[in-house]
Motif scaffolding. Structure first.
Motif, PDB file in Angstrom:
ATOM      1  N   ARG A  45      -9.560   1.958   4.253  1.00  0.00           N
ATOM      2  CA  ARG A  45     -10.385   1.220   3.290  1.00  0.00           C
ATOM      3  C   ARG A  45      -9.535   0.312   2.384  1.00  0.00           C
ATOM      4  N   VAL A  97      -4.660   4.354   9.185  1.00  0.00           N
ATOM      5  CA  VAL A  97      -4.379   5.240   8.060  1.00  0.00           C
ATOM      6  C   VAL A  97      -4.356   4.345   6.822  1.00  0.00           C
ATOM      7  N   GLY A  98      -5.325   4.544   5.942  1.00  0.00           N
ATOM      8  CA  GLY A  98      -5.518   3.625   4.810  1.00  0.00           C
ATOM      9  C   GLY A  98      -6.632   2.655   5.165  1.00  0.00           C
ATOM     10  N   ASP A 124      -2.628 -12.185   0.636  1.00  0.00           N
ATOM     11  CA  ASP A 124      -1.763 -11.198   1.242  1.00  0.00           C
ATOM     12  C   ASP A 124      -2.382 -10.541   2.467  1.00  0.00           C
ATOM     13  N   ALA A 168      -1.695 -10.504   6.610  1.00  0.00           N
ATOM     14  CA  ALA A 168      -1.344  -9.256   7.284  1.00  0.00           C
ATOM     15  C   ALA A 168      -2.308  -8.913   8.429  1.00  0.00           C
ATOM     16  N   ALA A 170      -2.523  13.348   1.029  1.00  0.00           N
ATOM     17  CA  ALA A 170      -1.816  12.453   0.123  1.00  0.00           C
ATOM     18  C   ALA A 170      -0.578  13.119  -0.447  1.00  0.00           C
ATOM     19  N   ASP A 180       7.282  -2.136   7.756  1.00  0.00           N
ATOM     20  CA  ASP A 180       6.986  -3.087   6.689  1.00  0.00           C
ATOM     21  C   ASP A 180       6.752  -4.488   7.260  1.00  0.00           C
ATOM     22  N   ASP A 205      -8.620   7.772   5.023  1.00  0.00           N
ATOM     23  CA  ASP A 205      -8.354   7.201   3.698  1.00  0.00           C
ATOM     24  C   ASP A 205      -8.586   8.276   2.657  1.00  0.00           C
ATOM     25  N   ILE A 206      -8.207   7.976   1.437  1.00  0.00           N
ATOM     26  CA  ILE A 206      -8.445   8.928   0.349  1.00  0.00           C
ATOM     27  C   ILE A 206      -9.292   8.274  -0.744  1.00  0.00           C
ATOM     28  N   ALA A 207      -9.693   7.009  -0.494  1.00  0.00           N
ATOM     29  CA  ALA A 207     -10.488   6.274  -1.486  1.00  0.00           C
ATOM     30  C   ALA A 207     -11.963   6.603  -1.337  1.00  0.00           C
TER      31      ALA A 207
END
Ligand SMILES: NC(=O)c1ccc[n+]([C@@H]2O[C@H](COP(=O)([O-])OP(=O)(O)OC[C@H]3O[C@@H](n4cnc5c(N)ncnc54)[C@H](O)[C@@H]3O)[C@@H](O)[C@H]2O)c1
Ligand SMILES: NC(=O)c1ccc[n+]([C@@H]2O[C@H](COP(=O)([O-])OP(=O)(O)OC[C@H]3O[C@@H](n4cnc5c(N)ncnc54)[C@H](O)[C@@H]3O)[C@@H](O)[C@H]2O)c1
Ligand SMILES: NC(=O)c1ccc[n+]([C@@H]2O[C@H](COP(=O)([O-])OP(=O)(O)OC[C@H]3O[C@@H](n4cnc5c(N)ncnc54)[C@H](O)[C@@H]3O)[C@@H](O)[C@H]2O)c1
Ligand SMILES: NC(=O)c1ccc[n+]([C@@H]2O[C@H](COP(=O)([O-])OP(=O)(O)OC[C@H]3O[C@@H](n4cnc5c(N)ncnc54)[C@H](O)[C@@H]3O)[C@@H](O)[C@H]2O)c1
Ligand code: NA
Ligand code: NA
Lengths: 406, 406, 406, 406
Positions: A23, A20-21, A346, A350, A115, A239, A71-73
C-alpha cells in the motif's frame, strides 16, 4: 476486460507479483500503472522492458500480472491512490476512476505483515503481526501467505518484491554470512533479524524469485545469497536507482572519461512523501545514504568531497527535487562548475522499474538462471555483486543479455 | 630546459604541431599548457591521453611537441596570453611568466594565413594573404609554410590542427564530393572554396595528419576524404565537444535508456570570447548549431523539441555558461524536469583535447592507419563518418583501440 | 603616501578601527580593501556609503581609517591575505603586493584576545589570554588595549567591530538583562560570560562605538543595551547580511506583496572557509541559523516550512554558494516554484559593509546619537530592536537618515 | 447562488468587466477564478486586494463582477477552459465542472471584435469585424457593444480591460500625441491605428475606466491620455508584471542598494502558450521586450549588458520558465553570480491581477479620481507616467493610497 474486473489475457501468461509494502507509494503506482496499461489507458513510457533491445525478450505480459502483498498500513489501496491523485496529480482522476475496481479487488489480497526491527517506519496505528511471535513462526506465516496466494490464483510463478519502507541498517550483518548461520538464527529466535530478511528468506526458501527495491538488508546477507544459489532462485537488489543517483551514474563517467578532477560533489534532495519522512530519521537513512554515496566513490576514486543530504519538505508530496553542485578542476588547474536540478515524481519513476524487474527475474527463472542477476545492475544504486556503477555500461550488460536470449 | 628555451627532451620524440588559428584562445591555451607541463608547472588534468587505458599507448610526449602555425591576427601570442590571464584568470600569472619566453619564440613561427570566405571572423585589422591570389597559389604557399617549418625544426612528423574561427557554412558542398572535382576546382580557381578547405587540402596532400577542431568545412568534404584515404593520411573532425554538447552526449542516453520521452530540450549558451562574437553572426553560427543539435536528434529520435541558442555576453570573457532545460514525460504520462548549468572556461576545456588529438593522430600515422579515425569520435560534436553520439560508447571505442595497441 | 607606509590623509580625519578577529577573512579583506582604496588601486564598488544618498553624509574618509585589533590566531595578517589570494583569487596578486607593507604594519598592532566560551572556534594552536584570569581582569586588559591603541595613534575616535568567529549561543541570556546584573556578573567572576560580551562591554563602557558583525551574543544582552543607552554610545548588530539572507530579504517581500502563499522555502548553503568549518559545529551554528531563519518568518508569517542548512565544502574556499528552493501557491491553488543560486566570495561581500558600518556609527557618534542605530538595520540579518526585515524598507530608513543629516 | 447561474450577491455591488480578448488564457483564468471564488470553491491567494492594507478599501466584491467582452477566436470559453485544464492542470477538473455553467452564460456575451493591425496574432480562422469598415464605424460599433452590455445587465459601472494578444508596435506614435490629432485620425479613417487604440478610445470616450494589461499601444498614446484627463476617466497600464520582470523589479534594487555593479543580466524565457507563439513573431515581441528591458535599465543605470529572450517551447503549455543569469562585480573587483529560475503558470499569475485592477480602477472611478493611476504602478512592467520600477517602492504607493482611502 469488459466488466471492470482485473483479469489477465490468458491463463498461461499469469505471473504473480507479491509486493511487500503493497500500500506504499511505489506499490500503488506500480499497480495503477499495470492496470492502466492493461486497460489501454496509458502507454509504457518509462519501462525499460518496452524498448529495444529488451522488448525483444519473451517476457510475461503486463496485463497478465496478478498482484497481492503484505503491508502494515491500515489505509486501503484505493485511499492511498486517491491521496496520490490529490497531492501529486499522478495518477490523474480519469485513470484512477478506471482502475478503482481493480485496486479494491487487489486490496483484499493484502495480508498483514511483520514489522520487527523496522524503526521509525512503524507508526502507532499500523496493523502488524504480534512482535512476540517466534521468528520461525513469522517466517512460516509469510511463506504461507505466499503459497495461499499462488494457489488461490493458480499462478505458475510468483515474484516477490520488497517495496516496504527503508529499515534501519542491521549491525554486524556478517554474523549471517552463511545459510547455516542464518537458519540457525531463525531457529534460535534471534531477535535482531529485521523484517526484510524474514520476507526474503521465506521467498527464496519457497523458490520465489525476489527483488529488493529498497536499501533494506534483505537479500544482501551472505546467508540469503548462499541459499538462493543453492536453490537456484534468481534474486537481485538493492535500492532502485530512479533519480539523483541515476543522473550521477550517467554524469560521473563523463568527468572520469575526460580526466577532470571532481573536487566536491554536493547532493541535496528534498522530498515530501512518507519515504522522505522515514529517511529524515537518521537510523533509517543510513543505508540509503551509503548506497547513494558509493556510486561516485566507485566511478571517481579520486573525488575530493562527496556528500548527500535527504531532507523532508512536506509540501512537495511525492515530488523529489535534487540539487547537485559539482566543483571540478580541469587543465591548467582551472576550477569549473556544473549544477543540476532534477524534479521528478518519485514513485512514477520507480513504478515502471518494478514492472521491469518482475518481468526480468521471471524471465531468468523461466530459463533456470538462479542466483544474483548482474544484468539487472542498471536498476540499482547498490547492485549486489556488481562493481560497475557506470549507467551506460550497466545497460550494456542488460542489452547483451537481451541479445543472447532473444 | 634550464635556460627558459622551448626544447624537447629528445630528438626522436619531437612532433610538430601546426595550429591554424595559432593566436586564438584555444591555440594559446594549448601552447601555454603544453609548455607548462613540459616545465613541470602543472599537471595533466583534463587530458584523456594521460589516463588509463589511453595512457598505456606509446604516444609522443607532451614536452616533445614543437609548435608553429598560421593566423591572421596582428596581436602576438604573448599579448593574447596576457589578455586571457587578465580577463579569465587562466593561465595564472605565475604560469604565464614561466612560459612567456616559449611563447615569444613560437610566435616567430606563426605565418600569415588566408582568410577567403571566412565571413565575420575577419576583422579590419587582420593581416592575411592577398585575396586576389589564385587558389592554387594559396595552397602552394600554405604547403610551403608546412614544409619549411618541418625542415627547419627537423621534425619527422607534423600534425596540422584547425583551431581558427568558425567559417560560414559552405553552400552545396556536394560539388566537391570527389578528389577529382575538388582538385579541378582548385586548378580552375573556384572562388567559393573557403580557407579551411585550403589548409586541409594542403595538409592531407602533403601527407600531414590533420584534425578539424572547428565546425568549419575542412575535411568534411568528400573530395578531402577520398584524398586522405588514397594517401593513407589519418584525419578526424569536426567541432570539438567540450561543454554543453559533451554533457548532452552523456545525459541523453540516460533518458533513452530509461525509455523516458523528452518533450523539449532547450539549451542556452552565453559566452564572452571572440568565438562567441563570431557565432553571434548568424552565418558563422549555422554549422555550430547544427553539429550541436544533431547529438540529441541522434540519441533521442523521438524528441519533441530541440533548440540551441548561443549568445554573446561580453563580461563572461572566456567563460561559457550553458543552461539546459529538459522537459520529459515518464510513466503514467507524468511530466518531469531536469535542468543543468555548466560553467567552464571554454579554452581550458578545449586545450587538453588539442594535445590529445595531436598525440592520437600521430599514433595512428606512426602505425600506418590512414583515413578517418572513428576511435576519436568522443572528441567531436559531429564525428565524421560515425553515427554513435553516446559519449560512453564513443569512449569505449577509444578504449578498445587502446587495448589493441598497447 | 609615497613610501608604502599606511598614513591617513589628514590628522583630523583619522578614525581608529579595532577589529576583534583581526586576522580573519572578513577583517583581512576589509583592511586590504581600505588600503587598496587609499592607494587608488581599486574602486568602492560594494560600499553603500559610496552611493547616493548615503555618500552625501559627512563621513570619515576611507583612507583615514587606522586599523588595529584582537585575535587569537598565530598566523600573520600577511600570511592570511596570501592564503586568500591563493585559494580565492581575491585579493589579486598585484593588489596584495601593493598593500603588503600596510598589512605588516597593522599586524604589529594586533593584540592577543580572550577566547572564553568560544567553543569550536578555538583551535589547539591559538594564542589567547589565560583562561584562569578573573573576568574583571580580562575586561580591564581589553579596555587597556583599546586605550593604548587610541593614544599611540592619537585617534579622536575608535570604533570597535566584532568580526571574530561565531560563538556558541549563550544559555539563558535573560540573566544579564540589566546593566546591574551584567556588571555584578563581571565582578563576581561569572564563568559563563562569553568573549563577545567582554569585548563589547569594554568597548561600550569605554565610550567606543561598537558594531557586532557576527551572530555572537555581544551587544544583544539587555545589560549592554542599557549601558550603551546610559553612556550614549552608538552600537548596532547583529550578523551582517551579505548573501543568501540578503537575497531573501529582497525577494520574500515580493511573495508577500503579491499575496502568494509560500509553502516551503529551503535554503542550502555550502562554503569552504573557516567560518564554514566553525558553523559545521552544531553549537556554533545555532545563532546563525536562527538569525537567518527569522527573516522569512517575519516577512512571511504564514510560511509553511522554512529550513536553512550550512555545510562545509572545503574546495570552495571563501566562495559561498546558496541554493534556495521556493515552493509557493498562487491563484486557483496553482503550485509554482522559484529557485536561485547565489555564488559569492563571502568576505568580499562582507568587507565593504565593515567599512560602511564603521563610517556610519562614527557619524552617529560625532552627532551624539547614542544607543541602537535602527537606520543601520539593512546591514544585519537580525537587526537589534528592529522588526522590519524587508530590505527595501530597511534601506529607506538609511536613506531617510541620510536626507536628514546631509 | 443555488442553481449554478452566475449572479451577484447584491444589485448595488454589480460591476461590469469587459474583457478585450475574452476567450484568451488570461481572460479565461480570470473568469474561472472569479466565479470559483464567488462559489466558495477556492481562496483569494494571489490577489493583492485581498491582503492588508489594500483589503481595507471599500472595493467591489469579487462575486459581484459581471463579465462580457470582445474576441476574434471561434472557440468557446468553455472549450478554452477545458484545454487549459487538460494541458496545464489549472483549473482543476472539479473547479471547472462547478463553473462551467457560468462560463457558458458569459460566452454568450462575447462580441466579435476588430483585429486591424494585429499582425501575427490573427489566425486564418478568426472571426472579426470586416477590415474594410471605416475606423469611425468600428469605434462606434465597439462603443455600442459596451453600452448594450451595460444596459442589459443594468450595471452602474463598466471597467474595460485589454487582455488581447500583443499587437506589433505602432510606428511613430507621436503623431497621435494630442486628443485632437487622434480624433482627426479616426475621422479621416487613418488605416494605421491598431485595434488596441480603438478599443481604448471607445472606452475612455464612453467614460469607462480602462486597464491595459498588455504591451499594446492602447492608452499609451498622448491623445488617449489627454482625453482621459479631460473626461476624468481613470486608466492605467501597461503590460502586467507577473513573472520574470516582477522578480527583476524586486531583485535589481538589492544590487543597486548594495552598490554592486551588474555587468550582465541575461534573461531567457520559455513558454508554450499562444502568447508565446505570438511573441515568437519578432514584430509582436518588440513591445514586450522593450517593456521588460526597461525595468533593469531604470533601476541599474550603469548596467553593462541586459538582454531578454522569449522562446516558444510547445510542451510547456501555459507554464513559463525563466532563467536569469546575473554577473556582477563587488568589492576589490570580485566577480560574482546570481542565477534564478522561475516556473509559473502564466495566466494563473495574471488572472488575480486582472481582478485586482478592475476593483482598484473602479474604486478610483467611484471617488472621482480620473486620469492615470500611479498608485497601480506595481502591477505593470511599463507603468505609464511612472519612473519608479522598484517593486517595493511601487507597492508603497499603493499602500499609501490604501491608507488615505480606508
Ligand atoms: N523512487 C522511489 O520511490 C524509490 C527509489 C528507490 C527505492 N525506493 C524504496 O522503496 C521503498 C518504498 O518507497 P515508497 O515511497 O513506496 O514508501 P512508502 O512509505 O510510501 O511505502 C512503504 C510501504 O511499506 C509499508 N511497510 C513498512 N514497513 C513494512 C513492513 N515491515 N512490512 C510490510 N509493509 C511495510 C508501509 O506501510 C507503506 O505502505 C522505500 O524503501 C524506498 O526507499 C523508492
Ligand atoms: N571549447 C572551445 O573553445 C571550442 C570547442 C569546440 C570548437 N571550438 C572551435 O575552435 C575554434 C577556435 O576557437 P577560439 O575560442 O580559439 O576562437 P578565437 O576567436 O579565440 O581564435 C580563432 C583564431 O583564428 C584566427 N583566424 C581566423 N580566421 C583565420 C584564418 N582564415 N586563418 C588563420 N587564422 C584565422 C583568428 O585570428 C584567431 O586568432 C572555433 O572555430 C571554435 O568554434 C572551440
Ligand atoms: N559574509 C561573511 O563573511 C559574513 C557575514 C556575516 C557574518 N559573518 C561573521 O563574521 C565573523 C567572521 O567571519 P570570517 O569569515 O572572517 O571568519 P574567520 O574564521 O576567517 O575569522 C575569524 C577570526 O576570529 C578569530 N577569533 C576567533 N575567536 C576569537 C576571539 N575569541 N577573540 C579574538 N579573535 C577570535 C579567529 O582566530 C579568526 O582569525 C563570523 O562570526 C561570521 O559568522 C561573516
Ligand atoms: N502572465 C501573463 O499571462 C501576462 C502577463 C502580462 C501581459 N500579458 C498579456 O496579456 C495578453 C493576453 O495573454 P494571453 O496569455 O491570455 O494570450 P492568449 O493568446 O491566450 O489570448 C489572447 C486572446 O485575445 C484574442 N484577440 C487577439 N486579437 C484580438 C483583437 N484584436 N480583438 C479581440 N480579441 C483579440 C485572441 O483571440 C485570444 O483569445 C497578451 O498581450 C499578453 O502579452 C499576459
Ligand atoms: Na586557479
Ligand atoms: Na493543484
Amino acid at each position: 476486460m469488459s466488466d471492470g474486473r482485473e483479469q489477465p489475457a490468458d491463463d498461461a501468461d499469469r505471473t504473480g507479483v507479491w509486493l511487500v509494502g503493497a500500500r506504499g507509494n511505489v506499490a500503488t503506482m506500480s499497480i495503477v500503472g499495470a492496470r492502466a496499461i492493461a486497460r489501454g489507458l496509458t502507454g509504457t513510457t518509462g519501462m525499460v522492458t518496452e524498448r529495444e533491445p529488451v522488448s525483444s525478450l519473451d517476457l510475461p505480459p503486463v496485463d497478465g500480472l496478478v498482484f497481492g502483498g503484505h503491508d502494515i498500513a491500515p489505509e486501503s489501496l484505493v485511499a492511498q491512490a486517491e491521496r496520490q491523485r490529490d497531492r501529486n496529480g499522478v495518477p490523474d482522476a480519469e485513470t484512477l476512476a478506471a482502475v478503482r475496481g481493480d485496486l479494491a479487488e487487489i486490496d483484499d489480497r493484502i495480508e498483514v505483515g511483520t514489522a520487527v526491527n523496522c524503526g521509525a517506519a512503524v507508526s502507532e496505528d499500523s496493523e502488524r503481526l504480534d512482535e512476540r511471535l517466534a521468528v520461525r513462526d513469522v517466517v512460516d506465516q509469510i511463506r504461507d501467505d505466499y503459497e495461499t496466494f499462488r494457489e488461490r490464483h493458480d499462478l505458475e510463478r510468483l515474484v516477490v518484491v520488497n517495496v516496504a519502507s527503508t529499515e534501519p541498517e542491521l549491525a554486524e550483518p556478517d554474523r549471517y554470512d552463511t545459510r547455516d548461520a542464518l537458519e540457525r538464527a531463525i531457529d534460535e529466535d534471534d531477535r535482531d533479524l529485521p523484517a526484510s530478511v524474514l520476507y526474503t528468506y521465506a521467498a527464496i526458501d519457497g523458490g520465489h524469485p525476489f527483488v529488493n527495491f529498497t536499501p533494506s538488508t534483505g537479500n544482501t546477507l551472505g546467508g540469503i545469497r548462499e541459499l538462493a544459489a543453492a536453490k537456484d532462485v534468481p534474486h537481485m537488489g538493492r535500492d532502485a536507482k530512479t533519480g539523483e543517483t541515476l543522473v550521477k551514474s550517467a554524469l560521473a563517467p563523463m568527468f572520469a572519461g575526460r580526466n577532470l578532477q571532481v573536487m566536491s560533489w554536493e547532493g541535496h534532495n528534498i522530498l515530501g512523501n512518507k519515504d522522505g519522512l522515514v529517511l529524515e530519521d537518521e537510523a533509517n537513512a543510513a543505508g540509503k545514504l551509503s548506497s547513494k554515496g558509493d556510486v561516485l566513490d566507485s566511478i571517481l576514486p579520486d573525488i575530493g568531497h562527496n556528500r548527500v543530504r535527504i531532507d523532508y519538505t512536506p509540501s512537495l508530496a511525492d515530488w523529489k527535487t535534487a540539487w547537485d553542485y559539482i566543483h571540478f578542476e580541469g587543465f591548467l588547474d582551472t576550477e569549473m562548475k556544473m549544477q543540476f536540478t532534477w524534479e521528478g515524481s518519485d514513485s512514477a519513476l520507480a513504478a515502471p522499474l518494478v514492472l521491469d524487474l518482475v518481468r526480468l527475474v521471471a524471465h531468468a527463472d523461466e530459463r533456470g538462471n538462479g542466483g544474483l542477476q548482474p544484468q539487472l545492475a542498471s536498476f540499482f544504486k547498490a547492485p549486489i555483486g556488481v562493481d560497475e556503477h557506470d549507467f551506460s555500461r550497466q545497460l550494456d550488460r542488460l542489452y547483451d543479455y537481451a541479445e543472447q536470449h532473444r
